[in-house]
Design a protein around this motif. Structure first.
Motif, PDB file in Angstrom:
ATOM      1  N   TRP A   1       0.856  -1.090   0.245  1.00 52.72           N
ATOM      2  CA  TRP A   1       0.291  -0.121  -0.059  1.00 52.72           C
ATOM      3  C   TRP A   1       1.052   1.057   0.060  1.00 52.72           C
ATOM      4  N   GLU A   2       1.904   1.185   0.305  1.00 54.82           N
ATOM      5  CA  GLU A   2       2.664   2.037   0.229  1.00 54.82           C
ATOM      6  C   GLU A   2       2.974   2.992  -1.114  1.00 54.82           C
ATOM      7  N   GLU A   3       3.007   2.619  -1.839  1.00 52.35           N
ATOM      8  CA  GLU A   3       3.385   2.948  -3.850  1.00 52.35           C
ATOM      9  C   GLU A   3       2.249   4.419  -3.991  1.00 52.35           C
ATOM     10  N   TYR A   4       1.121   3.299  -2.860  1.00 50.01           N
ATOM     11  CA  TYR A   4       0.008   4.542  -3.337  1.00 50.01           C
ATOM     12  C   TYR A   4       0.126   5.681  -2.285  1.00 50.01           C
ATOM     13  N   ARG A   5       0.858   5.999  -1.401  1.00 50.16           N
ATOM     14  CA  ARG A   5       0.512   6.767  -0.344  1.00 50.16           C
ATOM     15  C   ARG A   5       0.815   8.244  -0.711  1.00 50.16           C
ATOM     16  N   GLU A   6       1.538   8.840  -1.826  1.00 46.57           N
ATOM     17  CA  GLU A   6       0.673  10.111  -2.676  1.00 46.57           C
ATOM     18  C   GLU A   6       0.341  10.367  -2.911  1.00 46.57           C
ATOM     19  N   ILE A   7      -0.475   8.874  -4.277  1.00 48.25           N
ATOM     20  CA  ILE A   7      -1.381   9.334  -4.449  1.00 48.25           C
ATOM     21  C   ILE A   7      -3.149   8.769  -3.782  1.00 48.25           C
ATOM     22  N   LEU A   8      -3.218   8.071  -2.886  1.00 54.22           N
ATOM     23  CA  LEU A   8      -5.178   8.737  -2.315  1.00 54.22           C
ATOM     24  C   LEU A   8      -4.671   8.557  -1.025  1.00 54.22           C
ATOM     25  N   PRO A   9      -5.995   8.952  -0.761  1.00 57.99           N
ATOM     26  CA  PRO A   9      -6.375   9.832   1.378  1.00 57.99           C
ATOM     27  C   PRO A   9      -5.253   8.745   2.197  1.00 57.99           C
ATOM     28  N   GLY A  10      -4.965   9.235   3.208  1.00 57.72           N
ATOM     29  CA  GLY A  10      -4.406   8.719   3.974  1.00 57.72           C
ATOM     30  C   GLY A  10      -5.127   7.287   4.708  1.00 57.72           C
ATOM     31  N   GLY A  11      -6.213   7.688   4.784  1.00 53.21           N
ATOM     32  CA  GLY A  11      -6.852   6.863   5.224  1.00 53.21           C
ATOM     33  C   GLY A  11      -7.341   5.478   4.527  1.00 53.21           C
ATOM     34  N   LEU A  12      -7.528   5.166   4.084  1.00 54.99           N
ATOM     35  CA  LEU A  12      -7.034   4.496   2.700  1.00 54.99           C
ATOM     36  C   LEU A  12      -5.898   3.915   2.640  1.00 54.99           C
ATOM     37  N   ILE A  13      -4.989   4.307   2.595  1.00 56.62           N
ATOM     38  CA  ILE A  13      -4.137   3.887   3.102  1.00 56.62           C
ATOM     39  C   ILE A  13      -3.349   2.797   4.518  1.00 56.62           C
ATOM     40  N   ASP A  14      -4.697   3.771   5.705  1.00 54.63           N
ATOM     41  CA  ASP A  14      -4.632   3.234   6.650  1.00 54.63           C
ATOM     42  C   ASP A  14      -5.827   1.849   6.900  1.00 54.63           C
ATOM     43  N   LEU A  15      -6.379   1.856   5.767  1.00 51.36           N
ATOM     44  CA  LEU A  15      -7.161   0.697   6.509  1.00 51.36           C
ATOM     45  C   LEU A  15      -6.866  -0.449   5.229  1.00 51.36           C
ATOM     46  N   ALA A  16      -6.030  -0.442   4.519  1.00 52.52           N
ATOM     47  CA  ALA A  16      -5.392  -1.569   4.277  1.00 52.52           C
ATOM     48  C   ALA A  16      -4.341  -1.572   4.515  1.00 52.52           C
ATOM     49  N   GLU A  17      -3.782  -0.982   5.490  1.00 53.69           N
ATOM     50  CA  GLU A  17      -2.687  -1.779   6.712  1.00 53.69           C
ATOM     51  C   GLU A  17      -3.266  -2.617   7.631  1.00 53.69           C
ATOM     52  N   MET A  18      -4.653  -1.529   8.338  1.00 47.94           N
ATOM     53  CA  MET A  18      -5.663  -2.476   9.033  1.00 47.94           C
ATOM     54  C   MET A  18      -5.667  -3.709   8.544  1.00 47.94           C
ATOM     55  N   GLU A  19      -6.203  -3.981   7.706  1.00 47.73           N
ATOM     56  CA  GLU A  19      -6.825  -5.490   6.701  1.00 47.73           C
ATOM     57  C   GLU A  19      -5.124  -6.483   6.643  1.00 47.73           C
ATOM     58  N   HIS A  20      -4.286  -5.926   6.473  1.00 51.43           N
ATOM     59  CA  HIS A  20      -3.073  -7.298   6.167  1.00 51.43           C
ATOM     60  C   HIS A  20      -3.152  -7.456   7.715  1.00 51.43           C
ATOM     61  N   HIS A  21      -3.241  -6.561   8.825  1.00 50.77           N
ATOM     62  CA  HIS A  21      -2.197  -6.647  10.309  1.00 50.77           C
ATOM     63  C   HIS A  21      -3.589  -7.824  10.619  1.00 50.77           C
ATOM     64  N   ALA A  22      -4.975  -7.785  10.750  1.00 50.32           N
ATOM     65  CA  ALA A  22      -5.801  -7.635  11.576  1.00 50.32           C
ATOM     66  C   ALA A  22      -6.067  -9.392  11.306  1.00 50.32           C
ATOM     67  N   MET A  23      -6.576 -10.212  12.512  1.00 54.88           N
ATOM     68  CA  MET A  23      -6.484 -11.788  12.983  1.00 54.88           C
ATOM     69  C   MET A  23      -8.012 -12.081  12.733  1.00 54.88           C
ATOM     70  N   ARG A  24      -8.672 -10.969  12.399  1.00 51.21           N
ATOM     71  CA  ARG A  24      -9.785 -11.379  11.643  1.00 51.21           C
ATOM     72  C   ARG A  24     -10.856 -10.172  11.119  1.00 51.21           C
ATOM     73  N   LEU A  25     -11.262 -10.339  10.048  1.00 57.81           N
ATOM     74  CA  LEU A  25     -12.007  -9.352   9.626  1.00 57.81           C
ATOM     75  C   LEU A  25     -13.202  -9.289  10.078  1.00 57.81           C
ATOM     76  N   ARG A  26     -14.606  -8.636   9.997  1.00 53.70           N
ATOM     77  CA  ARG A  26     -16.190  -8.523  10.510  1.00 53.70           C
ATOM     78  C   ARG A  26     -16.975  -7.273   9.015  1.00 53.70           C
TER      79      ARG A  26
END
Length: 281
Positions: free
Chosen positions: A86-111
């Motif tokens: 997701w870092e390749e998008y950091r200068e392209i997309l809003p920061g909230g989207l980057i944080d979302l991808a990072e959060m999903e990547h590290h999550a143990m479970r998603l609901r």
């Protein structure tokens, strides 16, 4: 020193601050205990500088934190050195989207609990493009393609060697909205059916007949961390994304999702309803 900490780095620092504040210590007092300057404590808690796992354990000891699971989870966060895709998008997309991808990547479970849209992790390419085209203000064609590729890459959490368990509660309204017309909608619904057959993915549908239910006006993504204290809620709003990690709010959204899941049809009945909607197209 980091000039632009990621959402995960900010969360790590915030958790260290919570431990210090529960111990009744100021940043200056914590620095004196550790033999470091107050500014180093503050910068660490602001996510601007990293610390070692050993330093985290030392801080926890000085803060009289006896929650070993939390301390180890925080210590593990210090070992992360690689940059995510997701870092390749950091200068392209809003920061909230980057944080979302990072959060999903590290999550143990998603609901997820969704009323008006198909969850992003379950959207097919053509459907996602039509959804992104509705963003206000209108995006340029290049921006649409950037967001589209980003959304599809987010879905890798469901396809990696040890995929993240994922549970989605989707309202019937979202299933019947025809983004791109009947043909695309039919492919989208078939994709949901196919994904729901995977062992780590559960899809439940709330039918119109269920009537009102808690959380009906929100789009919720709940990311479970290695310990409950590190859980995070992502809210998708018109003005942008919001990440929530306050303990009282986490409790609230856990209850909301549990009630949504209880209101929804069983996974098998949900698949039957999706099949019926496909037949209506």
């Amino acid at each position: 020193m980091r000039s632009n900490p990621t959402g995960r780095q900010l969360r790590f620092g915030a958790e260290l601050r919570k431990l210090r504040e529960r111990a009744g210590l100021t940043a200056t007092e914590a620095g004196q205990l550790m033999g470091i300057k107050q500014t180093q404590v503050s910068n660490t808690e602001a996510g601007r500088v990293g610390v070692s796992a050993e330093r985290v354990r030392s801080l926890a000891c000085h803060y009289d934190c006896s929650d070993k699971a939390l301390v180890e989870a925080l210590s593990d966060m210090t070992t992360e050195r690689s940059r995510g895709w997701w870092e390749e998008y950091r200068e392209i997309l809003p920061g909230g989207l980057i944080d979302l991808a990072e959060m999903e990547h590290h999550a143990m479970r998603l609901r997820a609990g969704i009323t008006a849209h198909i969850p992003g992790l379950l959207q097919i390419h053509d459907h996602a493009r039509e959804v992104i085209r509705q963003v206000v203000p209108e995006l340029s064609p290049p921006d649409i393609e950037h967001r589209l590729s980003f959304r599809i890459k987010r879905q890798t959490v469901l396809f990696k060697d040890s995929p993240t368990p994922y549970q989605a509660v989707i309202h019937e309204a979202a299933l019947r909205m025809q983004f791109g017309g009947p043909a695309i909608t039919r492919k989208q619904l078939q994709h949901i059916l196919d994904m729901s057959e995977r062992a780590h993915i559960t899809v439940q549908v709330i039918p119109f007949a269920a009537g009102a239910y808690p959380g009906s006006g929100q789009s919720i993504l709940y990311a479970h961390g290695p310990v409950p204290q590190l859980d995070t809620v992502h809210l998708d709003q018109s003005h942008g994304s919001a990440l929530i990690d306050a303990e009282a709010q986490l409790d609230k959204y856990r209850v909301l999702l549990e009630r949504m899941e209880a209101t929804a049809l069983t996974p098998n009945s949900s698949r039957d309803l999706i099949h019926a909607i496909v037949q209506d197209l």
